[in-house]
Design an enzyme around this catalytic site. Structure first.
Site, short mmCIF file in Angstrom:
data_model
loop_
_atom_site.label_atom_id
_atom_site.label_comp_id
_atom_site.label_asym_id
_atom_site.label_seq_id
_atom_site.Cartn_x
_atom_site.Cartn_y
_atom_site.Cartn_z
N HIS A 156 -7.72 13.69 13.06
CA HIS A 156 -6.32 12.21 12.99
C HIS A 156 -5.80 12.76 14.23
CE1 HIS A 156 -3.10 10.43 12.86
NE2 HIS A 156 -3.28 9.58 12.21
N ASP B 85 -7.81 6.28 6.37
CA ASP B 85 -8.10 5.53 6.35
C ASP B 85 -9.42 5.00 5.25
OD1 ASP B 85 -7.32 3.66 9.07
OD2 ASP B 85 -7.57 5.20 9.88
#
Length: 426
Positions: free
Chosen positions: A303, A360
């Site tokens: 991320h 996700d």
């Protein structure tokens, strides 16, 4: 917040002092707003990796520790104890609601619920091949035409709140209509007797499942806001031109559409399915991910902000087995996902690079279990993110921030004279 210090910058033989300040958790910032005027220099920060464009009171992230808070409340507590409507109220009104305030909030949403009939006609007129996010963008822009008074949403508080409540009230209907249009199913009307999430499930599938409603409520909370990411900063940038709220949100939808942002959970599911079809050998794909010569990318890991385990992923992971067990679903992709996660977390290649699972990685598995098709995952992301986008737009308005206008460093040709076409050499 008051300035707490200064930052010294030296250019040539001159020294300049820049104002500096600290945030709630002592994040340091140097104010460069007058840097160009005073020094002739701008900063170069491609991708805005190290640039704060606003002072916000909405969301705090500590990527090194793995912390996410909304107005001071940890995401783990909100996901475990609050409802999505409570989190909506928190983002918009800055406080968790009392029972009376929550009922008033529900009444305000119900009063604004109901899509114009023309929206359904518009959806029907779109080509079958259009992506659901394309449908969402079209609908968001079209709403400003059905509610032209929204052009005054920047200046008029009453119009502004009408637009806010209308968007929040109708996002479930918009999402459900996009799904049913893509499946060529008849639309299901809004039912004022149902709660927010149950209404959505009824408009989507014509039925309500308690387990699905609870899981979805949590997923929506986890997506509600995430500070100045690509789509949120897009909403703020577009909103800074004083365009109406619907257009700003449409811009956020388009930014979210990309596979590096909201489309990532769709790519995770597609990756897991491809691994399953190839025999389900997770070690093989871990090796491929580590091979720089191999184009394969391990989706759902890493991320831009988090250099630790994404706190939202921790929450979602707890729900995966629960949802699949209670819905009596066996999904081979779950074991593949767990195998990839286990292998990555024990491999120094991923640990050293701080490539931990993000939100996700598991969210798509739950959406899939709920019967939501893969190409609708990003629309579901937008559904959850809507109150965050609106809160950010509202904060921009309250701060009366100037129109955004980033600088650039020009690297092209210097001034030159125009040459008539007949005189140009081939």
């Amino acid at each position: 917040m008051a300035n707490t210090d200064t930052v010294e910058i030296k250019i040539g033989d001159k020294t300049f002092l820049l104002p500096a300040f600290a945030g709630t958790y002592d994040e340091k910032a140097a104010d460069i707003s007058k840097l160009l005027a005073e020094t002739g220099f701008v900063t170069y920060d491609i991708g805005y990796k190290n640039t704060a464009t606003t002072r916000s009171t909405i969301t705090f992230i500590d990527g090194d520790v793995g912390t996410l808070e909304h107005r001071g409340y940890p995401i783990e507590q909100l996901a475990d104890q609050a409802s999505y409507l409570e989190v909506m109220h928190l983002l918009l009104h800055e406080t968790l609601p009392t029972q009376a305030q929550l009922e008033a909030f529900k009444e305000a949403l119900n009063a604004h619920a109901g899509l114009p009939a023309g929206i359904y006609t518009l959806l029907d007129a779109l080509p079958d091949e259009i992506h659901p996010m394309g449908m969402l963008s079209v609908v968001m822009n079209a709403l400003s035409g059905y509610h032209p008074e929204a052009e005054d949403s920047w200046a008029n508080p009453e119009v502004r709140w009408d637009a806010i409540y209308r968007l929040l009230a109708n996002m479930p209907a918009i999402t459900a209509a996009i799904y049913r249009r893509s499946q060529k199913l008849p639309y299901v009307a809004y039912d004022p007797s149902l709660d927010y999430v149950s209404n959505f499930l009824n408009m989507m599938f014509g039925k309500i499942d308690k387990v699905a409603a609870e899981a979805l409520d949590t997923l929506l909370i986890l997506h509600a806001d995430h500070e100045q990411n690509c789509s949120t900063s897009t909403v703020r940038m577009v909103g800074s031109s004083h365009v109406n709220l619907y257009a700003s949100i449409a811009a956020g939808c388009n930014a979210l559409w990309g596979p590096l942002h909201g489309g990532a959970n769709q790519e995770v599911l597609e990756m897991l399915e491809a691994i399953r079809l190839d025999g389900g050998d997770t070690e093989k794909y871990i090796a491929k991910a580590k091979d720089k010569a191999d184009p394969f990318r391990l989706m759902g890991f890493g991320h831009r902000v988090y250099k630790n385990y994404d706190p939202r992923a921790r929450v979602i992971k707890k729900y995966v087995d629960k949802v699949l067990d209670e819905l009596h679903i066996e999904d081979p992709l779950v074991e593949i996902a767990k195998g990839l996660e286990s292998a990555a977390l024990s491999d120094s290649y991923f640990v050293d690079r701080k490539l931990f699972p993000n939100v996700d990685f598991y969210s798509g598995i739950i959406y899939r279990a709920l019967g939501i098709p893969v190409n609708l995952f990003t629309v579901m992301f937008a559904f959850g993110r809507l109150p965050g986008w609106i809160s950010q737009w509202k904060e921009l308005r309250e701060h009366n921030e100037p129109i955004n206008r980033p600088r650039q460093i020009y690297m092209g040709e210097a001034t030159r004279d125009y040459t008539p076409i007949a005189q140009r050499e081939s």
